[in-house]
Write a protein that holds these residues in place. Structure first.
Motif, short mmCIF file in Angstrom:
data_model
loop_
_atom_site.label_atom_id
_atom_site.label_comp_id
_atom_site.label_asym_id
_atom_site.label_seq_id
_atom_site.Cartn_x
_atom_site.Cartn_y
_atom_site.Cartn_z
N GLU A 119 5.19 6.47 2.83
CA GLU A 119 4.12 7.09 1.28
C GLU A 119 4.24 8.29 0.60
O GLU A 119 4.71 8.53 -0.57
CB GLU A 119 2.77 7.02 1.38
CG GLU A 119 2.33 5.35 1.93
CD GLU A 119 0.86 5.42 2.84
OE1 GLU A 119 0.08 6.31 1.71
OE2 GLU A 119 0.31 4.28 2.61
N GLN A 123 6.20 9.40 -2.80
CA GLN A 123 5.13 10.02 -4.02
C GLN A 123 6.38 11.26 -4.23
O GLN A 123 6.14 11.74 -5.25
CB GLN A 123 4.37 10.65 -2.88
CG GLN A 123 2.82 9.76 -3.05
CD GLN A 123 1.63 10.00 -2.23
OE1 GLN A 123 0.94 10.91 -2.72
NE2 GLN A 123 1.19 10.26 -1.09
N ILE A 201 -1.00 7.48 -4.33
CA ILE A 201 -0.43 5.70 -4.17
C ILE A 201 -1.37 4.67 -4.14
O ILE A 201 -2.18 4.89 -3.90
CB ILE A 201 -0.32 5.75 -2.69
CG1 ILE A 201 0.54 6.78 -1.56
CG2 ILE A 201 0.31 4.10 -1.89
CD1 ILE A 201 2.34 6.05 -2.27
N PHE A 204 0.84 0.56 -1.60
CA PHE A 204 2.28 0.26 -0.62
C PHE A 204 2.65 -0.80 0.04
O PHE A 204 1.75 -1.03 0.29
CB PHE A 204 2.37 2.07 0.47
CG PHE A 204 3.66 2.25 1.12
CD1 PHE A 204 4.64 3.12 0.27
CD2 PHE A 204 3.41 1.67 2.19
CE1 PHE A 204 5.97 3.32 0.52
CE2 PHE A 204 4.63 2.50 2.33
CZ PHE A 204 5.80 2.93 2.14
N ALA A 209 6.16 0.11 -3.90
CA ALA A 209 5.04 0.83 -3.69
C ALA A 209 4.93 1.30 -5.81
O ALA A 209 5.53 1.77 -5.83
CB ALA A 209 5.33 3.04 -3.15
N VAL A 211 2.68 4.25 -7.37
CA VAL A 211 3.12 5.43 -7.79
C VAL A 211 2.03 6.15 -8.83
O VAL A 211 2.65 6.15 -10.08
CB VAL A 211 3.68 6.35 -7.28
CG1 VAL A 211 3.19 7.52 -6.48
CG2 VAL A 211 4.25 6.24 -5.80
#
Length: 288
Positions: A119, A123, A201, A204, A209, A211
């Protein structure tokens, strides 16, 4: 997605022509007990001098402890601090503090690379991609293609290049004070920057993912005869990322206005001050 996206560049963005974007460890310090008995064992020593010595010793110990604490915090990089939590969860009070994970050192052209497969890595990738997509390079064809090819998957990049080239037309560039090649007039400085304020987030699932990057942007021409002065904007860019053999790559993205704070009461700087600041202050590699 960059400051200069306009209608015709179909990627879920707003119609704003000037839209931006194309653990710490705790340490306790216990002061040692005095050696050789208490202060009454030396009646000839003035009490005031004794207090001064104890105070100085305490300051030195605290300084050493502070330095050790700082060194401990900067050496972490085990990646066990986690991301921002589950999707849609409220950030913790320390979410904007350093995680201890060191920024990547790799580069893919001018864009940072080598973000972790977690994660935090997603990001970090999204933040740095937002910076690249909001840079001056997006207003020149060759550098724009390089940025898009680096950030997006091959399939997504192929679909974007054509519409982007059409959006960054000579007419559009002219409205910003640039020539058809994206160059600013002599004596002027074109400014286009994205500064991430925070990331979140949204979802995920290991290799994918979603973001969101909240950022402020700078866009405009700094120069004596400029009719388009540098101004700020506030946007939220949301990108869908996929983990590939080359790390995190963007598949699709959208953008919306805000959240925007109330403007401050700081007086606007002159064109010369803005131009000098842009030349002297470089950007950052962002890492969660």
């Amino acid at each position: 997605m960059s400051h200069g996206d306009e209608n015709g560049y179909d990627s879920g963005r707003t119609d704003d022509a000037y839209s931006t974007i194309g653990g710490t460890r705790q340490t306790r310090t216990r002061l040692p007990d005095g050696e050789g008995g208490d202060g009454y064992s030396a009646p000839r020593r003035p009490a005031r001098a004794s207090r001064s010595l104890i105070t100085m010793a305490g300051v030195v110990v605290l300084l050493i402890a502070a330095i050790a604490f700082a060194n401990m915090g900067g050496g972490r990089g085990d990646g066990n601090d986690g991301g921002s939590g589950s999707a849609g969860s409220k950030p913790e009070a320390a979410s904007t503090a350093a995680t201890g994970t060191k920024p990547v050192t790799g580069k893919n052209g001018t864009i940072p690379s080598g973000f972790a497969h977690d994660e935090q890595g997603a990001q970090s990738a999204a933040s740095n991609y937002a910076v690249a997509l909001g840079s001056v390079g997006m207003f020149k064809k060759d550098s724009r293609h390089e940025i898009v090819n680096t950030i997006y998957t091959a399939e997504a990049a192929a679909k974007l290049r054509g519409p982007q080239d059409a959006a960054y037309s000579a007419d559009f560039l002219g409205k910003l004070g640039l020539d058809p090649s994206g160059n600013a007039p002599q004596g002027s400085t074109f400014v286009s920057r994205t500064i991430p304020v925070g990331t979140k987030i949204e979802a995920f699932e290991g290799n994918t993912a979603k973001v969101s990057v909240w950022y402020t942007g700078l866009i405009g021409m700094s120069g004596a005869g400029s009719t388009d002065p540098v101004r700020t904007s506030w946007k939220t860019w949301t990108v869908q990322l996929s983990w590939t053999g080359d790390g995190w790559k963007a598949v699709s993205d959208t953008q919306k206005d805000g959240p925007a704070p109330v403007p401050g009461d700081v007086a606007a700087s002159t064109s010369d001050e803005i131009s000098k600041a842009v030349e002297e202050y470089g950007g950052f590699t962002y890492a969660r």
